[in-house]
Design a protein around this motif. Structure first.
Motif, PDB file in Angstrom:
ATOM      1  N   ILE A  38       0.874  -1.176   0.000  1.00 28.06           N
ATOM      2  CA  ILE A  38       0.000   0.000   0.000  1.00 28.06           C
ATOM      3  C   ILE A  38       0.908   1.221   0.000  1.00 28.06           C
ATOM      4  CG2 ILE A  38      -1.805   1.257   1.212  1.00 28.06           C
ATOM      5  CD1 ILE A  38      -2.419  -1.499   2.635  1.00 28.06           C
ATOM      6  N   GLN A  40       2.357   4.896   0.389  1.00 24.53           N
ATOM      7  CA  GLN A  40       2.143   5.919   1.417  1.00 24.53           C
ATOM      8  C   GLN A  40       1.756   7.264   0.816  1.00 24.53           C
ATOM      9  OE1 GLN A  40       2.101   5.236   4.736  1.00 24.53           O
ATOM     10  NE2 GLN A  40       2.241   3.156   3.937  1.00 24.53           N
ATOM     11  N   LEU A  75      -7.345  -3.479   3.938  1.00 21.26           N
ATOM     12  CA  LEU A  75      -7.513  -2.025   3.927  1.00 21.26           C
ATOM     13  C   LEU A  75      -8.378  -1.565   5.102  1.00 21.26           C
ATOM     14  CD1 LEU A  75      -8.052  -1.554   0.090  1.00 21.26           C
ATOM     15  CD2 LEU A  75      -5.989  -0.973   1.411  1.00 21.26           C
ATOM     16  N   LEU A  78      -6.440  -1.903   8.447  1.00 21.92           N
ATOM     17  CA  LEU A  78      -5.381  -0.899   8.562  1.00 21.92           C
ATOM     18  C   LEU A  78      -5.931   0.525   8.515  1.00 21.92           C
ATOM     19  CD1 LEU A  78      -2.631  -2.532   6.300  1.00 21.92           C
ATOM     20  CD2 LEU A  78      -2.727  -2.466   8.810  1.00 21.92           C
ATOM     21  N   VAL A  80      -7.049   2.209   5.983  1.00 23.76           N
ATOM     22  CA  VAL A  80      -6.461   2.916   4.848  1.00 23.76           C
ATOM     23  C   VAL A  80      -7.576   3.583   4.054  1.00 23.76           C
ATOM     24  CG1 VAL A  80      -5.145   2.629   2.711  1.00 23.76           C
ATOM     25  CG2 VAL A  80      -4.528   1.314   4.746  1.00 23.76           C
ATOM     26  N   SER A  81      -7.359   4.813   3.657  1.00 17.32           N
ATOM     27  CA  SER A  81      -8.356   5.529   2.858  1.00 17.32           C
ATOM     28  C   SER A  81      -8.360   4.988   1.428  1.00 17.32           C
ATOM     29  CB  SER A  81      -8.059   7.028   2.879  1.00 17.32           C
ATOM     30  OG  SER A  81      -6.785   7.269   2.326  1.00 17.32           O
ATOM     31  N   THR A  83      -7.965   3.694  -2.242  1.00 19.76           N
ATOM     32  CA  THR A  83      -6.753   3.203  -2.918  1.00 19.76           C
ATOM     33  C   THR A  83      -7.058   2.813  -4.360  1.00 19.76           C
ATOM     34  OG1 THR A  83      -7.189   0.959  -2.128  1.00 19.76           O
ATOM     35  CG2 THR A  83      -5.682   2.294  -0.805  1.00 19.76           C
ATOM     36  N   THR A 128     -13.564   3.997   0.527  1.00 16.13           N
ATOM     37  CA  THR A 128     -13.829   3.896   1.961  1.00 16.13           C
ATOM     38  C   THR A 128     -15.292   4.172   2.287  1.00 16.13           C
ATOM     39  OG1 THR A 128     -11.591   4.747   2.289  1.00 16.13           O
ATOM     40  CG2 THR A 128     -13.008   4.665   4.219  1.00 16.13           C
ATOM     41  N   ARG A 144      -4.111   6.639  -2.695  1.00 16.03           N
ATOM     42  CA  ARG A 144      -2.967   5.782  -2.359  1.00 16.03           C
ATOM     43  C   ARG A 144      -2.992   4.566  -3.275  1.00 16.03           C
ATOM     44  NH1 ARG A 144      -2.702   5.190   4.079  1.00 16.03           N
ATOM     45  NH2 ARG A 144      -0.879   3.971   3.498  1.00 16.03           N
TER      46      ARG A 144
END
Length: 150
Positions: A38, A40, A75, A78, A80-81, A83, A128, A144
């Motif tokens: 993923i 950054q 995702l 974690l 994570v927004s 991707t 998301t 990302r």
């Protein structure tokens, strides 16, 4: 003799497991003999593609339900927004293909009302706000990148 065969099978199984996870470099995540990273830094779709192409990797190509579930769970866990994936219809509107191979997507996981091509959205990512279902985004939006390599 029978005991040595059983011992060989046990060792062979563990060596296989070790080699399938050992293929990934530090920071990469292993799943089913593939390695995932993923990014950054948020990038446009093309900038993400070019960056990972130089790393001998590519924006993720999702082959089946289980790989998609693994990535969504990863995702989500974690936090994570949005991707990028490697899916796009830039070449032909409504024909979704994996970037660089031009193979058609063999499965999909679109969010409700997607794809909607709102304002000419041609590139796909995990969204998301739609519980990590697929969404079509404008390719110049910065997300990302989620990349993969064998």
């Amino acid at each position: 003799m029978k005991a040595s065969i059983i011992w060989f099978i046990i060792i062979a199984k563990h060596v296989k497991d070790i080699s399938s996870t050992a293929c990934c470099e530090d920071g990469w995540i292993s799943y089913n003999s593939h390695c995932y990273l993923i990014g950054q830094e948020e990038r446009t779709f093309m900038a993400a593609h070019h960056f990972y192409d130089q790393q001998a990797a590519y924006l993720v190509r999702i082959d089946d339900y289980w790989e998609n579930k693994f990535l969504k769970d990863l995702l989500r866990n974690l936090e994570v927004s949005d991707t990028w994936t490697g899916l796009s219809d830039q070449r032909s509107e409504g024909i979704w293909r994996w970037f660089n191979t031009y193979n058609h997507a063999s499965m999909s996981d679109w969010g409700p009302g997607e794809p909607n091509n709102l304002g000419n959205e041609d590139c796909v990512g995990f969204y998301t706000e739609k519980n990590y279902h697929w969404n079509d985004f404008k390719c110049n939006r910065k997300l990302r990148p989620l990349c993969e390599k064998l």
